[in-house]
Design an enzyme around this catalytic site. Sequence first.
Site, mmCIF file in Angstrom:
data_model
loop_
_atom_site.group_PDB
_atom_site.id
_atom_site.type_symbol
_atom_site.label_atom_id
_atom_site.label_comp_id
_atom_site.label_asym_id
_atom_site.label_seq_id
_atom_site.Cartn_x
_atom_site.Cartn_y
_atom_site.Cartn_z
ATOM 1 N N THR A 75 0.912 -1.195 -0.131
ATOM 2 C CA THR A 75 0.085 -0.198 -0.037
ATOM 3 C C THR A 75 0.847 1.370 0.060
ATOM 4 O O THR A 75 2.009 1.297 0.206
ATOM 5 C CB THR A 75 -0.839 0.069 1.092
ATOM 6 O OG1 THR A 75 0.141 -0.007 2.413
ATOM 7 C CG2 THR A 75 -1.555 -1.110 1.130
ATOM 8 N N ASP A 76 0.263 2.549 -0.298
ATOM 9 C CA ASP A 76 0.856 3.482 0.045
ATOM 10 C C ASP A 76 -0.069 4.492 0.856
ATOM 11 O O ASP A 76 -0.961 4.422 1.483
ATOM 12 C CB ASP A 76 1.054 4.390 -1.529
ATOM 13 C CG ASP A 76 -0.119 4.607 -2.150
ATOM 14 O OD1 ASP A 76 -1.111 4.838 -1.376
ATOM 15 O OD2 ASP A 76 0.030 4.590 -3.512
ATOM 16 N N ALA A 77 0.517 5.772 1.202
ATOM 17 C CA ALA A 77 -0.132 6.765 2.255
ATOM 18 C C ALA A 77 -1.431 7.130 1.769
ATOM 19 O O ALA A 77 -2.504 7.841 2.485
ATOM 20 C CB ALA A 77 0.924 8.005 2.259
ATOM 21 N N GLY A 78 -1.884 6.704 0.424
ATOM 22 C CA GLY A 78 -3.176 7.034 0.083
ATOM 23 C C GLY A 78 -4.155 5.793 0.607
ATOM 24 O O GLY A 78 -5.456 6.059 0.254
ATOM 25 N N GLY A 79 -3.540 4.895 1.256
ATOM 26 C CA GLY A 79 -4.500 3.964 1.779
ATOM 27 C C GLY A 79 -4.732 2.755 0.839
ATOM 28 O O GLY A 79 -5.479 1.831 1.547
#
Lengths: 131, 131, 131, 131
Positions: free
Chosen positions: D11-15
């Site tokens: 995943t990334d910080a965008g969820g």
Amino acid sequence: MYSTRIYYQDTDAGGVVYYANYLKFFEKSWFEYLISIGISLPEWESLGTYVIIKQVYLDLIEPLRYGDYVTITSDIIEVKRAYFVLSHAATKDTTVTTRCTTQIVCIDKNGKPKRIPDDFRNRLIQHAKKG
Amino acid sequence: MYSTRIYYQDTDAGGVVYYANYLKFFEKSWFEYLISIGISLPEWESLGTYVIIKQVYLDLIEPLRYGDYVTITSDIIEVKRAYFVLSHAATKDTTVTTRCTTQIVCIDKNGKPKRIPDDFRNRLIQHAKKG
Amino acid sequence: MYSTRIYYQDTDAGGVVYYANYLKFFEKSWFEYLISIGISLPEWESLGTYVIIKQVYLDLIEPLRYGDYVTITSDIIEVKRAYFVLSHAATKDTTVTTRCTTQIVCIDKNGKPKRIPDDFRNRLIQHAKKG
Amino acid sequence: MYSTRIYYQDTDAGGVVYYANYLKFFEKSWFEYLISIGISLPEWESLGTYVIIKQVYLDLIEPLRYGDYVTITSDIIEVKRAYFVLSHAATKDTTVTTRCTTQIVCIDKNGKPKRIPDDFRNRLIQHAKKG
């Protein structure tokens, strides 16, 4: 030394840099640091000298977030016959957010540990941080 | 526990698993291990309890190569009020190729360390490896 | 625009850059390109405007290897109400080694597509490559 | 076919899953699918036949999140003398969340395109999806 912004690719759903990705920052930092003292790892490879990581100690002090700007520095803290030890710090503004130590072993193309070649080793010793 | 083949994505131009990628194997291993003892990290997140990695010690003993099949096991070796420590081993056939220790800290949604909730902590203690 | 050396972390056991890692280079390139025309994605996020990738077309023309130095450029080739399209090229010396097109959609914090805010959109239009 | 949970690393910080990481899921899927029809890519490598990715088309339909469980399937949709084309779909419950097409080229150890060996090619043709 290596500076980078934190991109989405570096983060996880917790909103911070994913712990494994710090090791990627440190690889870039030591690669560039070694270049700066006259040691090109790809050139040494073409001459039959490779390096591999043997041990890593990683300390995550403060999280880093998307858009942050971070500078990673590397220091040589130990030089032995067949391996050397680097310490790395990732700094945001003036805060050290992450520390890391990597033991790096010199190997031949068959993966066998070997003596660090003289020119490579002398450059490490010359730039090693005084204890 | 988590088993996987080694794919191209795990390796680097040295022909072996890239050192940072071991940490990804270990995340999968502890996630699945915690599920197996009744601790679902995504469910705890939905209740406001998160975990972050604080310290990592990684020992690369034997390289792994494309096509290898590896099994990772995780053990609970320490449980404190706000953190716990896991040890992980990646085994190919019967050889331990990599060892790792991760200190994992419990935090709230603002990133502040907090007491591990009782049910979470009791399950950790119940399954902790006896010294 | 974004320039980088190719590090071990970018490569795989085939000795070349792993195909998924090109998409990481392109994210860095468009992030920096958008900054250069006054669009900071992290700042827009703090105002409730997010972007996600919807479609990618990737053409791998020539492989890149450990130690190579590559420059990635991004161009705006289409701007619509709720999305825009960028094209990217990774160039080594004067050879284009990889091309990519990414369709990027503007969303709100719930993940719903939304109109690109005027200031954001005007900057895109102003710098769009003339067909 | 390949099934996996979505971990933080994906995943990334965008969820949501970071767009490049889908390509890693698809590599695992095609590797396992080819094994299931008698094509072991590591074994073919040991005989001097390698594959590289030439073109990728990726369509991100619905985001995937931490803790989701996803199944990826791969189909052979075209087989030519020196390349073949696979299509992949990532499915959560019964919803296709991502689609991808990859053109894969057969090369020798010097990176030159070459005819797909007969046994390899016949297995592809035998299992190709009828249009």
